[in-house]
Every structure is written in structure tokens, then in C-alpha cells.
Design a protein around this motif. Structure first.
Motif, short mmCIF file in Angstrom:
data_model
loop_
_atom_site.label_atom_id
_atom_site.label_comp_id
_atom_site.label_asym_id
_atom_site.label_seq_id
_atom_site.Cartn_x
_atom_site.Cartn_y
_atom_site.Cartn_z
N LEU B 65 0.83 -1.20 0.00
CA LEU B 65 0.00 0.00 0.00
C LEU B 65 0.87 1.25 0.00
CD1 LEU B 65 -2.71 -1.06 2.63
CD2 LEU B 65 -2.94 -1.03 0.16
N GLN B 66 0.29 2.34 -0.54
CA GLN B 66 1.01 3.61 -0.61
C GLN B 66 0.93 4.28 0.78
OE1 GLN B 66 2.47 4.46 -3.52
NE2 GLN B 66 1.65 2.66 -4.55
N ALA B 67 1.97 4.19 1.54
CA ALA B 67 1.94 4.63 2.94
C ALA B 67 1.72 6.14 3.06
CB ALA B 67 3.23 4.21 3.65
N ASP B 68 2.50 6.91 2.32
CA ASP B 68 2.41 8.37 2.46
C ASP B 68 1.07 8.89 1.98
OD1 ASP B 68 5.83 8.40 1.57
OD2 ASP B 68 5.00 8.98 3.52
N ASP B 69 0.61 8.39 0.82
CA ASP B 69 -0.67 8.87 0.28
C ASP B 69 -1.81 8.50 1.21
OD1 ASP B 69 0.20 8.21 -3.23
OD2 ASP B 69 0.69 9.87 -1.86
N TYR B 138 -10.63 6.13 -1.36
CA TYR B 138 -9.24 5.85 -1.73
C TYR B 138 -8.70 4.77 -0.81
CZ TYR B 138 -4.23 6.38 -2.42
OH TYR B 138 -2.91 6.14 -2.67
N SER B 139 -8.20 3.67 -1.38
CA SER B 139 -7.77 2.52 -0.59
C SER B 139 -6.28 2.53 -0.29
CB SER B 139 -8.11 1.22 -1.34
OG SER B 139 -7.30 1.12 -2.50
N GLY B 140 -5.55 3.31 -1.07
CA GLY B 140 -4.10 3.30 -0.88
C GLY B 140 -3.39 2.26 -1.73
N ARG B 141 -4.17 1.54 -2.54
CA ARG B 141 -3.51 0.51 -3.37
C ARG B 141 -2.76 1.16 -4.53
NH1 ARG B 141 -1.19 -3.98 -2.23
NH2 ARG B 141 -0.60 -4.97 -4.19
N GLY B 142 -3.48 2.00 -5.28
CA GLY B 142 -2.83 2.74 -6.35
C GLY B 142 -2.34 4.08 -5.82
N SER B 143 -1.70 4.85 -6.67
CA SER B 143 -1.20 6.15 -6.25
C SER B 143 -2.36 7.14 -6.11
CB SER B 143 -0.18 6.68 -7.26
OG SER B 143 -0.83 6.95 -8.49
N LEU B 144 -2.17 8.15 -5.27
CA LEU B 144 -3.21 9.16 -5.05
C LEU B 144 -3.41 9.98 -6.32
CD1 LEU B 144 -5.18 10.47 -3.12
CD2 LEU B 144 -3.31 11.85 -2.18
N ALA B 145 -2.35 10.25 -7.03
CA ALA B 145 -2.46 10.99 -8.28
C ALA B 145 -3.30 10.24 -9.30
CB ALA B 145 -1.07 11.27 -8.85
#
Lengths: 376, 316
Positions: B65-69, B138-145
Motif C-alpha cells: 500500500l502507498q503509505a504516504d498517500d 481511496y484505498s491506498g492501493r494505487g497512487s493518489l495521483a
């Protein structure tokens, strides 16, 4: 043909796509009851962030839903996620793909036989190196001993010659054992009948006459300057079971002396010959004297003096014949006379044999390429 | 062996701790604040399609998962104004760019941008007082962008449909009137050469339309992967490299697949025409060749098979 057919399908597909797009543009106003993917699913799929099983799940929807698929396509194009998606897939497969390619059947089909050939070549090379090293070691061990013995023999000869008559002193000169043997060989060749008789009297074993006796006999029949020089080679090795000692050598030399005496001319004749400065008589005497002194040589010295290494092969002096040490009586033997057409053809074809025949005079029994040749 | 609920919760808590440790800016978040979001993501993307997921699968999923996003979004949801300010500052250009791509003009793009932020923030309030926006999706799987671009794309399509519904209705009526009032043969299709032989032209068009129908049916019979590849490459006009990337395969692999798909489609189309439409093999081959040639020279002719079919006897 297949490519042409595929081109037809390609054209049809593109036209169908245009038709569908035109239809879908007219249908934009219609609400689709179909449930679409949410932005999180769309972006996760576009970026390749979903597990494999989940990707397959969403593929089915995307294949049927134009709207979601177009969004995914836009996301992939806009964000450059295509390269990001492709790189991990390629990178993950890179290592394994490389290994798979390296060990693919196509590569292994050629790599394994090549590897086998290389391994075999290395093994053969190493074996040959060891063989040559072993032979070199054997030669090196044999040569110093031979040289040492030769020196002692020369010394012994010098001592003997000092004890003999002045004429014989002049004639007898310390020479290497090989020179002694060469000269004795030539004398022997002239008296081949007597040597043949001596040979037929016994076998190649210890019953063979001592060389000095043969030489003395030869000297008696055909006096030559060579006879004044003692053929200082040891008697042939005793047969199986017989101990090889100085005592047996002494016995044979005694026998030779007796025969020598019986065969020699009467004293008067001997005196006449001596007075005539016949070197052969002096040689006989010196030979007889030397025969008695031969027993003074060590067994090893006699042994080494009766062996020679020529052309990578070892020969033993047995009954005036240079016999290859690997020769056995069961080996089929071909008799060849020196100077014959057959001889010339043989040495022409086999340079190794030529070397042996040139370096060893007299009769030779040599095993060459599985065959035995008696060259006389 | 299927993981128990207890195991999954334990793994989620542990994963949340690791995720929080990975984030460059934890934003004073506690691990418990992330467990709910992480658990939703696990249920949505892992356990729904894989009942036999192992503890390792769950751990790897969480670690992907994208930790920061995710920490940023969760902070925004929690009402952290600093986080919201950072979100707008970091991703306003991304949203604006996506809006411009999805819009026909600058004004529409600006309107779309404003709509996006409103959707994200949410006008309603949750029970806890936090904004009830779309950030929770938003799940954090893909990037926030990427998620933001997807949100823009979906909203743009929705807006376009609303506007198009009004415009298309008028255009369709006009088109129908034109067709009705047009003289017979005004919408004859085919090349200029075939216009001198209406019967042949009509026959060719019928054959072409049947060919395309058979092709459409054949495409539906393809596997999901093959069908998606065909749609991405031919219908969405993606380059082969882009389509392959979306499929998660190499470009060469995709090319080989397309070649195989072509062969399979031709076989299926021929089977449909022969078995279901009563064509002969020779007619099928001839139709392939002729229609392909015609399609290459006349694009518009294949868009009106239905109109022409109204006035003649059609085998469809």
C-alpha cells in the motif's frame, strides 16, 4: 497467406471499432444500468497494483464495459503508468526470463554437447600431460644412474686396460659403454653363425651365453680391433626363479673362459698371433681377463648397462638382441631384414621406428603399434 | 487454509504498524486510524477473489500500500487542515491537467476542477463532524495521483453524458427526418464504382454487415483477456505497448496474442457464416477479401447497414 488473412481481420476489426464508437457516441445520453468500477479500482488496475487474481476479475468487466475501459486507457496514457506497469513486469520477469533463456532447451541443445567436448578435451590434455611427465621422470631417473654406472665402468675398463699388455693398452681405450657395444655389435655381425649357434643352444634366459664369451668367440673367428675392447654388458637377466647375482655372472664368465680356452689356437699359434701384433688375440686375452673382472661390476651396473631407452621405449639386451621390454612371446612378430624393401618401407612410414633402428644396432625386437618387429 | 477473522485482524494491526513506520510523515496518526482503511482494502482487492489467501499474502498486500498517500488522505478525513492544504497544493496541478484533458475548453476544465475538489471534500458532514467526501473511497492501493485522475475522468464522463443527452436528442430527431425525406437510394453505400450497380452494392453491404455481426459475436466468445486486448488496441486506439502494459505483459507477448486472436476470429467468423447464415466456404472467403478491400477505400459505407436494410429483404 496467413498474414494476408490476418490483415483482413485487422481491417474488419478497425471498422467494427469505428462502428461501435459511432454507436456509443449516440448512446452517451443513455444511462447504463451496468455497475461501473470506482476510481480506486480503475486507477489501481491502470497502475498494475492489483493482485493477479483480482486483475483477472476486473479484466472481465473491462472487456465488456467501454466506459471503464476507456477511463483505464486514459489513465494509463496520461499518467505514463504504462511504462511503470511494464517495467515491474519486465523487471520481475527479467531475472527469471534471463535464467529461463539461459537454460532453455534451445540453448541446452547446443550448450551440453559443447560442454561435454570441452570437458573431454581438458581431461585428455591433463592425462597426456601426466603421461609425458611420468615418462620424463622415468628417463631422468634412468639417465643419471646410467651415467654413474658408465663412469664406473669406464673407470673399471681403464683399470683393466692398465693390467693388460702394452699393445692392448693402446688399443683399449676407455669409451662409453655404447661405443663398446657398437663395436662389439659389428664384430658379432661378422660372426653371426657362431652367435646363432650360441643362441640356439639356449633360450633368452640365463642360459644364454655371456656376451663376453660371445665376443671372445667372435674375436677368435674374426679378429678385429673391436675385440680388444670388452663388451661390458651384463649377462642377460636370469630366467624366472633364478636369482640374479654376481655369482651366476661369475659362473657364466667362467664357462666362457673355458670355452675360450678350448677354442683358442694352441699356444704356439697364439704366440705367433701375439707376435704378429694381432690385436684380436690380445683382445681375446683382455676379453678373457675382463670376463673375469666383470664379476667385479655390481649387479645394478650390469643391469643398467644392458638397458637402453630409445624413442620413448625401453630395451634390454638379451642374447645380443635389443628386446623391447613390453614384448612378450605371444606377440605376433614380423621378421624384417635391414636394408630390405620391407625395412625401408617400414621406417619410411614410421619415423619412430627409424630412430630406434638407427640408434640400436644389431638385432632389435621392438613392439610398435601393437605389432612386434624383429629387425636384423 | 482459510484465514480466520481473528488472524486477519491481527495481520491488519501488524500491517498498519508497519505502514505507519514506512510513511515519511506520519502526521500524528496512530496505527488504529489506519486499520479500518487497510481492512477495507484487503477485503476489496485480496479476499474477494482469493479465499485461500495466506498470512504472507495479506502481509505482502499491506506492505504494497502507498503509505504516504494513505496517511495524507486519512489525515484529511480526520479533519487535519494542514493535511488538506498539502493535498490541494500537491495535487491541484494533477487535477487541473486531468480536467483539461477531459474537457473541450478551458472554462469547462475549470468548472470540472472546482467540481472535483467539492466532490473530494464533500459538502455533507459525517456524524463525527468530518467532511463526507469521496476521499474515503481511496484505498491506498494505487497512487493518489492516479486515483484523482480517475475521479476526474469519471466525473467528466458523467457531465458529458448529461450535456450530450440534451444535444443528441435533437440531432437524432433531425437525422430521422432527413432519412425519411430523402429520395430512395440517397444513402446508398459502397464505392463510387458500385453506385452504378445498386443491387451489387446492396448485396455487398449486406454481406459486409453480416461479416461484421459475425465478427462482433466472435469477439464476445473470446476469453476475457483476449477480448480486453482487442478492445484496448482496436476500440480504444491504444498503442500496443500501452495495451500490453495494461494487460501486464510484454509488448512482444501482446503481439503474439493478437496474431493468435486474428486467426481465431477468422475461424469463428467463418464458422458463424457457414453454420448459422448458410454461406459456403467460397462465399465466405470472397466476402472477406471484398469487404476488406471496400472497407479500406470507403469508411462511411459500413456505418449505415441498418438504414439500407430497412428497405430491402435482409437475411438478418
Amino acid at each position: 497467406m496467413k498474414q494476408f488473412e490476418n490483415n483482413e481481420i485487422e481491417v474488419l476489426l478497425r471498422k467494427l471499432a469505428e462502428t461501435e464508437r459511432a454507436k456509443s457516441s449516440r448512446l452517451l445520453g443513455e444511462d447504463s444500468a451496468e455497475e461501473h468500477l470506482d476510481p480506486d479500482e480503475l486507477s489501481s488496475f491502470a497502475e498494475g497494483r492489483l493482485p493477479a487474481a483480482t486483475r483477472s476479475f476486473y479484466m472481465a468487466h473491462l472487456a465488456a464495459c467501454d466506459r471503464c475501459r476507456r477511463i483505464v486507457a486514459q489513465l494509463a496514457t496520461a499518467s505514463g503508468a504504462s511504462s511503470a506497469i511494464r517495467e515491474p513486469a519486465v523487471e520481475e520477469q527479467g531475472r527469471w526470463t534471463f535464467l529461463a533463456k539461459f537454460f532453455s532447451p534451445t540453448v541446452m541443445r547446443y550448450a551440453m554437447p559443447t560442454l561435454a567436448v570441452v570437458v573431454l578435451a581438458v581431461a585428455v590434455f591433463v592425462w597426456m600431460q601426466r603421461e609425458s611427465a611420468t615418462k620424463m621422470a622415468l628417463r631422468q631417473n634412468a639417465e643419471p644412474a646410467t651415467q654413474t654406472v658408465n663412469k664406473e665402468l669406464n673407470g673399471a675398463l681403464a683399470d683393466r686396460s692398465s693390467d693388460s699388455t702394452p699393445s692392448s693398452n693402446n688399443s683399449v681405450a676407455p669409451e662409453p659403454s655404447e661405443a663398446h657395444q657398437a663395436k662389439a655389435d659389428s664384430a658379432r655381425a661378422a660372426a653371426s653363425k657362431e652367435t646363432a649357434e650360441a643362441r640356439s643352444a639356449g633360450t633368452k634366459s640365463a642360459n644364454a651365453k655371456p656376451a663376453d664369451a660371445a665376443s671372445s668367440e667372435t674375436a677368435a673367428s674374426t679378429p678385429t680391433p673391436a675385440m680388444q675392447e670388452v663388451e661390458v654388458y651384463a649377462p642377460p637377466p636370469p630366467a624366472k626363479g633364478e636369482p640374479e647375482t654376481a655369482k651366476s655372472v661369475a659362473q657364466t664368465t667362467d664357462e666362457a673362459e673355458k670355452k675360450e680356452r678350448t677354442r683358442t689356437a694352441p699356444t704356439e699359434a697364439a704366440n705367433r698371433e701375439e707376435q704378429a701384433g694381432d690385436k684380436s688375440t690380445a683382445a681375446r686375452r683382455s676379453a678373457a681377463a675382463s670376463a673375469g673382472r666383470i664379476s667385479g661390476l655390481s649387479v645394478m651396473e650390469q643391469k643398467v648397462a644392458a638397458t637402453r631407452s630409445v624413442g620413448g621405449k625401453n630395451f634390454q639386451r638379451i642374447d645380443n638382441v635389443w628386446v623391447d621390454t613390453v614384448y612378450t612371446s605371444s606377440t605376433p612378430t614380423m621378421n624384417i631384414s635391414r636394408g630390405s624393401e620391407q625395412y625401408r618401407a617400414l621406417i619410411g612410414d614410421e619415423p619412430g621406428l627409424r630412430t630406434i633402428a638407427e640408434q640400436l644396432s644389431g638385432e632389435i625386437v621392438v613392439v610398435w603399434k601393437g605389432k612386434a618387429y624383429r629387425i636384423r | 487454509m482459510k484465514l480466520s477473522e481473528r488472524d486477519i485482524e491481527k495481520l491488519t494491526r501488524e500491517g498498519a504498524g508497519r505502514l505507519r513506520a514506512r510513511a515519511d510523515d506520519r502526521r500524528s496518526l496512530k496505527a488504529e486510524a489506519l486499520t479500518g482503511r487497510i481492512r477495507k482494502s484487503i477485503d476489496k482487492y485480496l479476499l474477494r477473489t482469493n479465499d485461500e489467501a495466506t498470512a504472507k499474502d495479506v502481509a505482502e498486500f499491506i506492505d504494497g500500500l502507498q503509505a504516504d498517500d494513505l496517511c495524507l488522505i486519512v489525515s484529511c478525513e480526520a479533519g487535519d487542515q494542514n493535511a488538506w492544504t498539502e493535498l490541494v497544493e500537491r495535487f491541484s496541478s494533477t487535477v487541473r491537467s486531468a480536467a483539461r484533458s477531459a474537457s473541450s475548453n478551458e472554462d469547462a476544465a475549470e468548472d470540472l476542477t472546482q467540481s472535483i475538489w467539492a466532490e473530494l471534500h464533500g459538502l455533507r458532514r459525517r456524524a463525527d463532524g468530518g467532511p463526507a467526501g469521496k476521499l474515503s473511497y481511496y484505498s491506498g492501493r494505487g497512487s493518489l495521483a492516479g486515483w484523482l485522475r480517475a475521479v476526474v475522468a469519471q466525473l467528466a464522463i458523467d457531465e458529458h453524458r448529461k450535456q450530450s443527452r440534451l444535444v443528441q436528442t435533437e440531432e437524432d430527431n433531425e437525422l430521422d427526418r432527413l432519412v425519411k425525406d430523402a429520395p430512395e437510394g440517397a444513402f446508398a453505400v459502397g464505392t463510387s464504382a458500385t453506385m452504378y450497380d445498386p443491387e451489387e452494392t446492396i448485396a455487398r453491404n449486406v454481406a459486409g454487415s453480416e461479416l461484421q455481426d459475425a465478427l462482433a459475436c466472435s469477439i464476445k466468445e473470446l476469453s476475457d483477456e483476449d477480448r480486453l486486448l482487442v478492445k484496448l488496441y482496436y476500440f480504444d486506439d491504444l498503442r500496443l505497448r500501452e495495451a500490453a502494459a495494461l494487460m501486464g505483459v510484454h509488448e512482444a507477448t501482446a503481439s503474439r496474442r493478437l496474431t493468435r486472436i486474428h486467426t481465431e476470429l477468422r475461424r469463428k467468423v467463418s464458422a458463424i457464416l457457414i453454420e448459422q447464415r448458410g454461406w459456403t466456404a467460397a462465399e465466405t472467403e470472397r466476402a472477406f477479401a471484398e469487404v476488406a478491400i471496400n472497407l479500406q477505400t470507403d469508411v462511411e459505407s459500413m456505418l449505415q447497414p441498418v438504414s439500407i436494410g430497412k428497405g430491402i429483404k435482409s437475411e438478418r
